[in-house]
Structures are given as C-alpha cells and as structure tokens.
Design a protein around this motif. Structure first.
Motif, PDB file in Angstrom:
ATOM      1  N   GLU A 421       0.905  -1.331   0.048  1.00 21.49           N
ATOM      2  CA  GLU A 421      -0.324  -0.127   0.025  1.00 21.49           C
ATOM      3  C   GLU A 421       0.794   1.338  -0.042  1.00 21.49           C
ATOM      4  O   GLU A 421       0.538   2.259  -0.716  1.00 21.49           O
ATOM      5  N   ILE A 422       1.894   1.127   0.893  1.00 24.76           N
ATOM      6  CA  ILE A 422       2.889   2.587   0.961  1.00 24.76           C
ATOM      7  C   ILE A 422       3.559   2.628  -0.442  1.00 24.76           C
ATOM      8  O   ILE A 422       3.865   3.583  -0.782  1.00 24.76           O
ATOM      9  N   ALA A 443      -0.636  16.184  -0.803  1.00 16.91           N
ATOM     10  CA  ALA A 443      -1.696  15.178  -0.104  1.00 16.91           C
ATOM     11  C   ALA A 443      -1.044  14.071   0.209  1.00 16.91           C
ATOM     12  O   ALA A 443      -1.423  13.256   1.457  1.00 16.91           O
ATOM     13  N   ILE A 444      -0.279  13.323  -0.879  1.00 23.27           N
ATOM     14  CA  ILE A 444      -0.162  11.953  -0.573  1.00 23.27           C
ATOM     15  C   ILE A 444       0.975  11.970   0.123  1.00 23.27           C
ATOM     16  O   ILE A 444       1.120  10.828   1.058  1.00 23.27           O
ATOM     17  N   LYS A 449       2.846  10.064   5.517  1.00 26.23           N
ATOM     18  CA  LYS A 449       3.346  10.594   6.924  1.00 26.23           C
ATOM     19  C   LYS A 449       2.436  10.096   8.126  1.00 26.23           C
ATOM     20  O   LYS A 449       2.753   9.415   8.883  1.00 26.23           O
ATOM     21  N   ALA A 450       0.842  10.008   7.755  1.00 21.89           N
ATOM     22  CA  ALA A 450       0.080   9.619   8.836  1.00 21.89           C
ATOM     23  C   ALA A 450       0.135   8.285   8.709  1.00 21.89           C
ATOM     24  O   ALA A 450      -0.182   7.823  10.047  1.00 21.89           O
ATOM     25  N   LYS A 451       0.556   7.443   7.813  1.00 19.66           N
ATOM     26  CA  LYS A 451       0.878   6.019   7.969  1.00 19.66           C
ATOM     27  C   LYS A 451       2.122   5.413   8.327  1.00 19.66           C
ATOM     28  O   LYS A 451       2.435   4.501   8.360  1.00 19.66           O
ATOM     29  N   GLY A 452       2.845   6.632   8.727  1.00 19.54           N
ATOM     30  CA  GLY A 452       4.207   6.326   9.548  1.00 19.54           C
ATOM     31  C   GLY A 452       5.521   6.453   8.436  1.00 19.54           C
ATOM     32  O   GLY A 452       6.493   5.761   8.845  1.00 19.54           O
ATOM     33  N   LYS A 463      12.953   8.676  -1.740  1.00 21.76           N
ATOM     34  CA  LYS A 463      13.145   7.586  -1.050  1.00 21.76           C
ATOM     35  C   LYS A 463      12.186   7.521   0.197  1.00 21.76           C
ATOM     36  O   LYS A 463      11.851   8.343   0.725  1.00 21.76           O
ATOM     37  N   LEU A 464      11.709   6.132   0.635  1.00 19.37           N
ATOM     38  CA  LEU A 464      10.853   6.225   1.784  1.00 19.37           C
ATOM     39  C   LEU A 464      11.649   5.647   2.816  1.00 19.37           C
ATOM     40  O   LEU A 464      12.513   4.903   2.852  1.00 19.37           O
TER      41      LEU A 464
END
Ligand code: AMP
Ligand code: ZN
Length: 467
Positions: A421-422, A443-444, A449-452, A463-464
């Motif tokens: 998903e990320i 927005a994405i 960020k809200a998902k950590g 990069k994540l």
C-alpha cells in the motif's frame, strides 16, 4: 579462516573440519518445525541461528547441503487434528506454508532439502527393521516397537553422549510411548506406535502392524537419507539434546554401527521479558504477532542475531525498538555509500570483512562481529561527512559491506519491508509530480506521513523512510 565451533559431543570449542576428503562439502541438518501451530519467536531464534551457521560456512567457502525436516506427524499434531476434525495433510500444510513465509520474512536462506516425515515412512520402517534385526529394538504385544537402551548399551554403545545421564537409576525395560518425556527418565522409547482409536485416520501399515512412527526415528531416517550415515553438523535448540538428539544418536548408531554426527551444535533458549514464554503470561509471540505490532521480519532477525548462540537471550519489545534504530544507522550509511559509489569499481578493501569474519570464526562471536560493523559505520560516516571518501573508496566499502551482509542477511532496507500500500502511494505521488500536480503530491506525502512513512526527494528520485 579457521572456523571454531562448540561441539556438544566433546563439550569443547573445536576446529571445524568437514568429513569430505576434499574439504569442500558440508552436510548440515537442523531439526525443523513441528507443524501444529505458527512458530514462535523462541523457535525462530533457533532457525535464525541455523541460518547463521549455514551462511558462515558458505562465507568460509564450503559447499553446504542444508537439510531441515518438517515434523508433520507426532503426538501434538494428532491431538490437534482430532480437535479440528480435518485430515492430517490439510491441518499441517497450513502451518508448513506459514512457516516458510515467516522464514522468508526473517531473511533466512531456504534449506536445500525440506523432507517431510510423512513422505519417509518406508525409510523409517526400514530403519526400525534394521534395529530389530540388530536386536536393539523389540516388539510389544500391542504391535508397537521400542528401542532397548539396555541392549544398546550391552553392545558397547554409549547412551548419554550429549549430556551426563544418571544411568544407574535407569530401570531396564521401563517404556515411554510419548514423543516428549521427562528429562529425568531414561527409558526405552517408542520407534513405532501401534494404531489406537484416537489416531483416527493417521496410520500406515508396516511389517509390525498398523501404526505411526515416533518422533525421534523420523529425524534419524530423514537426516541419514539426505546426508549419509555419518554427517558433519546437526543443530537444534538446547531442549532437544535429551531425549530427542540422544535418541537420534542411539537409533542411528544402533542401526549402522557408525558414528552418526561429527559435530553437534545447540542454541540456547529465548526468554521474553525475562520469563519463559507462555500464553497465560501474555508474553508469547509469533512473528505474525510482532508484525501486527508494526515490526518487520528484518528487525526481528537483527535482534535475534545480536546474542551469542550459547547464551540465553532475553527478547523484549524495547529491544525491537532498538533494532529499528540500529538498522536505520546502517541503512543511512550504506545508502550514502551507494550514492557516492554509483558506477565505480571497488578496490580491494578493507578491514571490515576481515575483522567480521575473524569474529565469527571464533565460535560465532557475534558481539565482536557487530562491534566491527558499528565501528565501520562510525568511521565511514566520519569520512563521508569530511568528504574524505572517493567514489572508488565508497565502492570498496560497499563491496566489504556486501560480503558482511551475505552473513547477516539484513541488506539495506529491503523492498519487502515496505508494504504494498505504501509503495503504491509513493508511485502515485511520483506520477502526480510528473504531471506537476503538486497539490495531490503533497496530499499523498501527508497521507504517507500519517501512515508512518516519510518520503524524501533526492537528486536520484524519492526515498521512503519509516518514521
Ligand atoms: P518444535 O517446533 O517445537 O519442534 O521446535 C523447533 C525448534 O525450536 C527446536 O530446535 C527447539 O529446540 C527450538 N525452540 C523451542 N523453544 C525455544 C525457545 N524458547 N528458544 C529457542 N529455541 C526454542
Ligand atoms: Zn530432530
């Protein structure tokens, strides 16, 4: 490098030398999972330890044949099959599949052979037949077959090779039918268990009558079939020394008259928050439980690899948090090296892999091995910060790291650790940026960020990073 390992058989650290006259091939057998439930974090300590042993042997240049059996018929399994009312295969295949998924998530190399006990009934019957012919096994009135410790000892064989047993207290002929039994009781144990109504459909025909094998004989039959009557290394958790491994030795040597295994390795147990794991204490974790809490297989692997295999390890959730921080330090350093080294050739390097291999060659001294890794990270970061590292030097440092990581198996933050998903959100953001829809891209990013997850834009793309 000369590899030294503690051998439970001799109670000493010994130089490892393979049986292969060419000094190349090594046979390694690790008792595998009993597939009646999901493997817990204690089991994983032992399997990650087996993976470490295999990788260290491979780093030393050996050609390893790694065998891990699947115990898919045994007392606990039959009880669960009865409770669940399905077939044996339906029941065990679910846990076998989960086991290999977890093994992969923990970054373990897949064993070359994964024999199932139920696929080796003819070999098991054959071995029992040999033991009866050599008069160290006997049949009982109900159609079971037992191993006679008294007869075995009478032939000049030693029962009690892995630990000292009080054989004076042994009462000859006393029998145990259970696969696992009291550590104190030295008793004749079941090789073949005559069919009883509670077994349901779980039985096979044999020259001794219908029934099923005992747990210990399964491992003797499968290991010798895969690796020969005498092989190099046998591994398991320390709880298996007695009776399981002692019985494996007795059955195998009783049948062949040859030494069974040259080198026995046992991993110490894992405690959770200082206590033996138990469901009632609420300290019982499978890998899946930890993944639900947001930890990755890689973090769990790292933590399990921080302790020496002969020391009891205290697993804590706090320790897992520490694993995340430690891995982030390594990841950051390695990804900087990657950026700097892009396309450059590595020059022969580097003290890291030498120090690291020397530490592991010393009975798998993992603390010294990690110390060399973190010292290297510190040094490399310093040189990077001071711009003292050329692209070639960065490539060499990376090559050394890759050699080290062929043993640690932690990689840089692996793709698999980023949930699908990320990853697809990150792709959608890249797409939005491409079409200059910056509002959507932002927005994405907020959603990520809200998902950590933090997304960072670099000259080489985004990069994540886990927050
Ligand atoms: P089992 O599936 O119960 O046959 O166990 C698989 C492996 O896990 C065996 O090698 C056991 O010795 C090992 N094991 C079981 N409990 C622990 C523990 N708490 N810590 C480390 N290893 C364990
Ligand atoms: Zn075994």
């Amino acid at each position: 490098m000369t590899l030294k390992l503690f051998n439970t058989l001799t109670r000493s650290v010994q130089e490892f030398a393979p049986l292969d006259p060419a000094g190349k091939k090594v046979g390694l057998y690790c008792c595998g999972p009993t597939v009646y439930d999901f493997a817990h974090i204690g089991n994983w300590r032992t399997f990650v330890f087996a993976d470490l042993v295999r990788r260290v042997l491979e780093l030393s240049g050996y050609d390893v044949q790694h065998v891990m059996n699947i115990t898919d018929v045994e007392d606990k399994i039959i009880k669960r099959v009865r409770e669940n009312k399905g077939s044996l295969a339906e029941f065990t295949s679910k846990f076998e599949k989960a086991f290999f998924e977890d093994l992969k998530a923990l970054g373990c190399r897949e064993p070359h052979l994964k024999p199932r006990a139920t696929a080796h009934i003819p070999e098991i019957i054959d071995l029992i037949t040999r033991l009866i012919a050599r008069k160290v096994a006997y049949r009982t009135a109900d159609g079971s077959v037992y191993f006679s410790i008294e007869k075995y000892r009478g032939c000049g064989c030693c029962y009690g090779q892995l630990l000292k047993l009080n054989l004076d207290e042994m009462r000859a002929g006393e029998r145990v039918a259970a696969d696992e039994y009291e550590k104190e009781s030295v008793a004749d144990f079941a090789l073949w268990k005559a069919r009883v109504p509670e077994d349901g459909d779980v039985f096979w025909s044999s020259p001794f009558g219908e029934g099923r094998p005992g747990w210990h004989i399964e491992c003797s039959a499968m290991s010798m079939k895969a690796l020969g009557e005498t092989f190099d290394l046998h591994l398991g958790g320390e709880d298996l020394k007695f009776p399981h491994h002692e019985d494996e030795i007795a059955q195998s040597e009783g049948a062949t008259g040859k030494p069974f295994v040259k080198h026995w390795l046992h991993g110490a147990h894992l405690l959770v928050e200082g206590k033996k794991m138990s469901k009632s204490l609420g300290n019982f974790f499978t890998l899946r439980d930890l993944q639900t809490k947001g930890f990755t297989g890689r973090e769990v692997r790292y933590l399990l690899l921080t302790a020496h295999y002969r020391e009891t390890f205290n697993f804590t959730l706090e320790g897992l948090g520490g694993a995340r921080t430690a891995l982030a330090r390594i990841d950051e350093c390695v990804s900087k090296l990657r950026e700097l080294a892009a396309g450059q050739t590595a020059l022969p390097e580097n003290s890291l892999d030498q120090q690291f291999s020397d530490a592991l060659a010393d009975d798998l001294n993992i603390s010294a091995a990690w110390a060399s890794v973190f010292e290297w990270v510190r040094e490399t970061n310093k040189r990077l910060a001071e711009n003292l590292l050329s692209a070639n030097a960065a490539a060499s440092a990376l090559a050394a790291w890759e050699k080290v990581d062929s043993v640690l198996g932690i990689g840089v933050q692996a793709e698999i650790d980023i949930p699908a998903e990320i990853r697809s959100l990150a792709d959608a953001r890249a797409e939005a940026k491409k079409v200059r829809d910056f509002k959507l891209a932002d927005a994405i990013r907020d959603d990520l960020k809200a998902k950590g997850w933090l997304i960072e834009d670099t000259p080489k793309g985004s990069k994540l990073k886990k927050l």
